[in-house]
Design a protein around this motif. Structure first.
Motif, PDB file in Angstrom:
ATOM      1  N   LYS A 191       0.838  -1.206   0.000  1.00  0.00           N
ATOM      2  CA  LYS A 191       0.000   0.000   0.000  1.00  0.00           C
ATOM      3  C   LYS A 191       0.868   1.250   0.000  1.00  0.00           C
ATOM      4  CE  LYS A 191      -2.118   1.163   3.843  1.00  0.00           C
ATOM      5  NZ  LYS A 191      -3.134   1.204   4.925  1.00  0.00           N
ATOM      6  N   ALA A 192       1.893   1.262   0.847  1.00  0.00           N
ATOM      7  CA  ALA A 192       2.798   2.412   0.909  1.00  0.00           C
ATOM      8  C   ALA A 192       3.510   2.601  -0.426  1.00  0.00           C
ATOM      9  CB  ALA A 192       3.805   2.222   2.036  1.00  0.00           C
ATOM     10  N   ALA A 193       3.931   1.503  -1.035  1.00  0.00           N
ATOM     11  CA  ALA A 193       4.621   1.584  -2.327  1.00  0.00           C
ATOM     12  C   ALA A 193       3.690   2.081  -3.427  1.00  0.00           C
ATOM     13  CB  ALA A 193       5.199   0.215  -2.698  1.00  0.00           C
ATOM     14  N   SER A 194       2.392   1.804  -3.283  1.00  0.00           N
ATOM     15  CA  SER A 194       1.434   2.223  -4.315  1.00  0.00           C
ATOM     16  C   SER A 194       1.294   3.741  -4.384  1.00  0.00           C
ATOM     17  CB  SER A 194       0.055   1.589  -4.058  1.00  0.00           C
ATOM     18  OG  SER A 194      -0.633   2.238  -2.992  1.00  0.00           O
ATOM     19  N   GLU A 195       1.705   4.444  -3.345  1.00  0.00           N
ATOM     20  CA  GLU A 195       1.598   5.902  -3.352  1.00  0.00           C
ATOM     21  C   GLU A 195       2.510   6.514  -4.413  1.00  0.00           C
ATOM     22  OE1 GLU A 195       1.784   7.816   0.503  1.00  0.00           O
ATOM     23  OE2 GLU A 195       0.997   6.024   1.496  1.00  0.00           O
ATOM     24  N   ALA A 196       3.642   5.871  -4.678  1.00  0.00           N
ATOM     25  CA  ALA A 196       4.578   6.374  -5.686  1.00  0.00           C
ATOM     26  C   ALA A 196       4.630   5.488  -6.932  1.00  0.00           C
ATOM     27  CB  ALA A 196       5.978   6.495  -5.085  1.00  0.00           C
ATOM     28  N   ASN A 197       4.203   4.235  -6.779  1.00  0.00           N
ATOM     29  CA  ASN A 197       4.285   3.265  -7.884  1.00  0.00           C
ATOM     30  C   ASN A 197       2.970   2.494  -8.020  1.00  0.00           C
ATOM     31  OD1 ASN A 197       7.301   3.337  -8.725  1.00  0.00           O
ATOM     32  ND2 ASN A 197       7.406   3.137  -6.499  1.00  0.00           N
ATOM     33  N   GLN A 198       1.903   3.253  -8.246  1.00  0.00           N
ATOM     34  CA  GLN A 198       0.570   2.636  -8.255  1.00  0.00           C
ATOM     35  C   GLN A 198       0.432   1.545  -9.317  1.00  0.00           C
ATOM     36  OE1 GLN A 198      -3.390   4.427  -9.838  1.00  0.00           O
ATOM     37  NE2 GLN A 198      -3.238   5.066  -7.706  1.00  0.00           N
ATOM     38  N   ARG A 199       0.864   1.820 -10.540  1.00  0.00           N
ATOM     39  CA  ARG A 199       0.687   0.851 -11.630  1.00  0.00           C
ATOM     40  C   ARG A 199       1.441  -0.439 -11.341  1.00  0.00           C
ATOM     41  NH1 ARG A 199      -2.743  -1.159 -14.624  1.00  0.00           N
ATOM     42  NH2 ARG A 199      -3.501   0.980 -14.885  1.00  0.00           N
ATOM     43  N   ALA A 220      -3.179  -3.868   0.419  1.00  0.00           N
ATOM     44  CA  ALA A 220      -2.366  -3.402  -0.702  1.00  0.00           C
ATOM     45  C   ALA A 220      -3.098  -2.390  -1.580  1.00  0.00           C
ATOM     46  CB  ALA A 220      -1.910  -4.594  -1.544  1.00  0.00           C
ATOM     47  N   ILE A 221      -4.405  -2.567  -1.757  1.00  0.00           N
ATOM     48  CA  ILE A 221      -5.151  -1.715  -2.693  1.00  0.00           C
ATOM     49  C   ILE A 221      -5.896  -0.570  -2.002  1.00  0.00           C
ATOM     50  CG2 ILE A 221      -5.440  -3.639  -4.302  1.00  0.00           C
ATOM     51  CD1 ILE A 221      -8.360  -3.865  -3.338  1.00  0.00           C
ATOM     52  N   GLU A 222      -5.701  -0.422  -0.710  1.00  0.00           N
ATOM     53  CA  GLU A 222      -6.504   0.519   0.075  1.00  0.00           C
ATOM     54  C   GLU A 222      -6.448   1.956  -0.439  1.00  0.00           C
ATOM     55  OE1 GLU A 222      -6.838   1.990   4.724  1.00  0.00           O
ATOM     56  OE2 GLU A 222      -5.929   0.049   4.288  1.00  0.00           O
ATOM     57  N   LYS A 223      -5.316   2.394  -0.969  1.00  0.00           N
ATOM     58  CA  LYS A 223      -5.172   3.781  -1.407  1.00  0.00           C
ATOM     59  C   LYS A 223      -5.340   3.954  -2.911  1.00  0.00           C
ATOM     60  CE  LYS A 223      -2.826   5.898   2.418  1.00  0.00           C
ATOM     61  NZ  LYS A 223      -1.943   7.003   2.810  1.00  0.00           N
ATOM     62  N   MET A 224      -5.753   2.914  -3.590  1.00  0.00           N
ATOM     63  CA  MET A 224      -5.923   2.989  -5.043  1.00  0.00           C
ATOM     64  C   MET A 224      -7.285   3.591  -5.393  1.00  0.00           C
ATOM     65  SD  MET A 224      -4.164  -0.522  -6.432  1.00  0.00           S
ATOM     66  CE  MET A 224      -2.459  -0.924  -6.011  1.00  0.00           C
ATOM     67  N   PRO A 225      -7.410   4.112  -6.606  1.00  0.00           N
ATOM     68  CA  PRO A 225      -8.718   4.635  -7.040  1.00  0.00           C
ATOM     69  C   PRO A 225      -9.790   3.553  -7.006  1.00  0.00           C
ATOM     70  CG  PRO A 225      -6.973   5.290  -8.555  1.00  0.00           C
ATOM     71  CD  PRO A 225      -6.373   4.290  -7.610  1.00  0.00           C
ATOM     72  N   GLU A 227     -11.958   2.451  -9.063  1.00  0.00           N
ATOM     73  CA  GLU A 227     -12.096   1.506 -10.176  1.00  0.00           C
ATOM     74  C   GLU A 227     -11.040   0.404 -10.120  1.00  0.00           C
ATOM     75  OE1 GLU A 227      -9.798   5.135 -11.772  1.00  0.00           O
ATOM     76  OE2 GLU A 227     -11.529   4.746 -10.467  1.00  0.00           O
ATOM     77  N   LEU A 228      -9.824   0.754  -9.661  1.00  0.00           N
ATOM     78  CA  LEU A 228      -8.788  -0.267  -9.531  1.00  0.00           C
ATOM     79  C   LEU A 228      -9.087  -1.199  -8.360  1.00  0.00           C
ATOM     80  CD1 LEU A 228      -5.463   1.675 -10.251  1.00  0.00           C
ATOM     81  CD2 LEU A 228      -6.928   0.404 -11.823  1.00  0.00           C
ATOM     82  N   LYS A 229      -9.571  -0.620  -7.262  1.00  0.00           N
ATOM     83  CA  LYS A 229      -9.969  -1.451  -6.116  1.00  0.00           C
ATOM     84  C   LYS A 229     -11.029  -2.456  -6.539  1.00  0.00           C
ATOM     85  CE  LYS A 229      -9.477   1.690  -2.165  1.00  0.00           C
ATOM     86  NZ  LYS A 229     -10.248   2.355  -1.110  1.00  0.00           N
ATOM     87  N   SER A 230     -12.036  -1.947  -7.253  1.00  0.00           N
ATOM     88  CA  SER A 230     -13.154  -2.807  -7.664  1.00  0.00           C
ATOM     89  C   SER A 230     -12.657  -3.929  -8.553  1.00  0.00           C
ATOM     90  CB  SER A 230     -14.210  -1.984  -8.406  1.00  0.00           C
ATOM     91  OG  SER A 230     -14.761  -1.004  -7.555  1.00  0.00           O
ATOM     92  N   LYS A 231     -11.773  -3.601  -9.478  1.00  0.00           N
ATOM     93  CA  LYS A 231     -11.245  -4.626 -10.380  1.00  0.00           C
ATOM     94  C   LYS A 231     -10.503  -5.706  -9.607  1.00  0.00           C
ATOM     95  CE  LYS A 231      -8.555  -5.180 -14.619  1.00  0.00           C
ATOM     96  NZ  LYS A 231      -7.716  -4.507 -15.637  1.00  0.00           N
ATOM     97  N   ALA A 232      -9.669  -5.285  -8.671  1.00  0.00           N
ATOM     98  CA  ALA A 232      -8.907  -6.249  -7.882  1.00  0.00           C
ATOM     99  C   ALA A 232      -9.817  -7.098  -7.005  1.00  0.00           C
ATOM    100  CB  ALA A 232      -7.877  -5.524  -7.023  1.00  0.00           C
ATOM    101  N   MET A 233     -10.787  -6.466  -6.345  1.00  0.00           N
ATOM    102  CA  MET A 233     -11.655  -7.195  -5.428  1.00  0.00           C
ATOM    103  C   MET A 233     -12.678  -8.059  -6.165  1.00  0.00           C
ATOM    104  SD  MET A 233     -10.440  -6.756  -2.534  1.00  0.00           S
ATOM    105  CE  MET A 233     -11.683  -7.752  -1.715  1.00  0.00           C
ATOM    106  N   GLU A 234     -13.160  -7.604  -7.301  1.00  0.00           N
ATOM    107  CA  GLU A 234     -14.102  -8.421  -8.070  1.00  0.00           C
ATOM    108  C   GLU A 234     -13.440  -9.706  -8.513  1.00  0.00           C
ATOM    109  OE1 GLU A 234     -15.515  -6.061 -11.294  1.00  0.00           O
ATOM    110  OE2 GLU A 234     -16.676  -4.719  -9.994  1.00  0.00           O
ATOM    111  N   LYS A 235     -12.240  -9.578  -8.984  1.00  0.00           N
ATOM    112  CA  LYS A 235     -11.508 -10.775  -9.400  1.00  0.00           C
ATOM    113  C   LYS A 235     -11.306 -11.716  -8.224  1.00  0.00           C
ATOM    114  CE  LYS A 235     -10.631  -9.735 -13.731  1.00  0.00           C
ATOM    115  NZ  LYS A 235     -11.094 -10.591 -14.852  1.00  0.00           N
TER     116      LYS A 235
END
Length: 251
Positions: A191-199, A220-225, A227-235
């Motif tokens: 999650k912390a790494a996603s702040e600078a390296n989201q993709r 890990a996905i807590e700070k993501m937009p 739509e990205l959260k939804s994609k990760a959690m739906e899967k």
């Protein structure tokens, strides 16, 4: 030196907050020792008494930290963590062995682990990045606190975009760890790494979602937009449903 430790313990006893004392254990699965002092007050005591020892050598201060760790009281461990961080400008490569020893010998809860790792060891790693290889060794330890330490040490550097390759390597080592506190630890690192390296972190989550524990994924996905959260959690939800479906038909 023992005199200042005694004064600190007296101060802690005089600073006990009944509500904090009544609820402190609620935050931990493990049995902990505590006075019941608010963290803000503990930090104030740390700073107050450090002024009386800041002229001492690093070795002498580390010895005082060791005495505090040995008590087993969580508040004393916080003071030890603060003191060891206050002298970070004096760190030398050999100090890593001392920090690792403290985790191995004394850490028995997530709060002491994270306070030491986020500040003292995290700062050390930024000063001496050649020790990242030692974090990978810790990630393979039988001691769950050393495994958690391998990831939470990198929280602050991760936010700055540092050490991405090593972060992903440590996540690989911890990926299917069975301990939920280790899962939360490396999930927090991602999650912390996603702040600078989201993709890069999103791609890592998607690549590993079929085996990544749900706890780690959610962190890990807590700070993501959204739509990205939804994609990760739906899967992840689809995979979970499929597993349940297959289990029902296999019984």
């Amino acid at each position: 030196m023992e005199n200042i430790i005694n004064k600190i313990r007296t101060q802690l006893e005089h600073s006990i907050d009944k509500k904090t004392q009544a609820t402190s254990q609620n935050f931990f699965k493990e049995k902990i020792k505590f006075y019941g002092v608010k963290v803000s007050i503990v930090n104030k005591i740390s700073k107050e008494y450090f002024k009386l020892i800041d002229f001492k050598t690093k070795s002498e201060i580390f010895d005082l930290c060791e005495i505090l760790w040995q008590s087993g009281f969580i508040e004393e461990s916080f003071i030890a963590c603060n003191w060891s961080y206050y002298i970070h400008k004096k760190y030398e490569p050999g100090d890593f062995q001392i920090f690792e020893k403290w985790i191995n010998d004394y850490v028995n809860n997530w709060a002491s682990c994270d306070t030491l790792c986020n500040h003292t060891i995290g700062e050390f790693i930024e000063m001496y990045p050649e020790y990242l290889v030692r974090l990978k060794d810790l990630a393979k330890s039988d001691n769950k606190w050393l495994r958690r330490a391998s990831s939470v040490t990198l929280i602050k550097p991760a936010r700055k975009g540092k050490f991405l390759n090593e972060i992903l390597e440590i996540a690989d080592i911890l990926l299917i760890d069975k301990d939920d506190l280790v899962q939360k630890g490396y999930g927090w690192m991602l999650k912390a790494a996603s702040e600078a390296n989201q993709r890069e972190i999103f791609d890592y989550v998607i690549k590993n979602k079929s085996i990544m524990p749900r706890t780690a994924l959610r962190y890990a996905i807590e700070k993501m937009p959204k739509e990205l959260k939804s994609k990760a959690m739906e899967k992840k939800n689809d995979i979970t449903k499929t597993r349940r479906h297959n289990t029902q038909y296999s019984q």
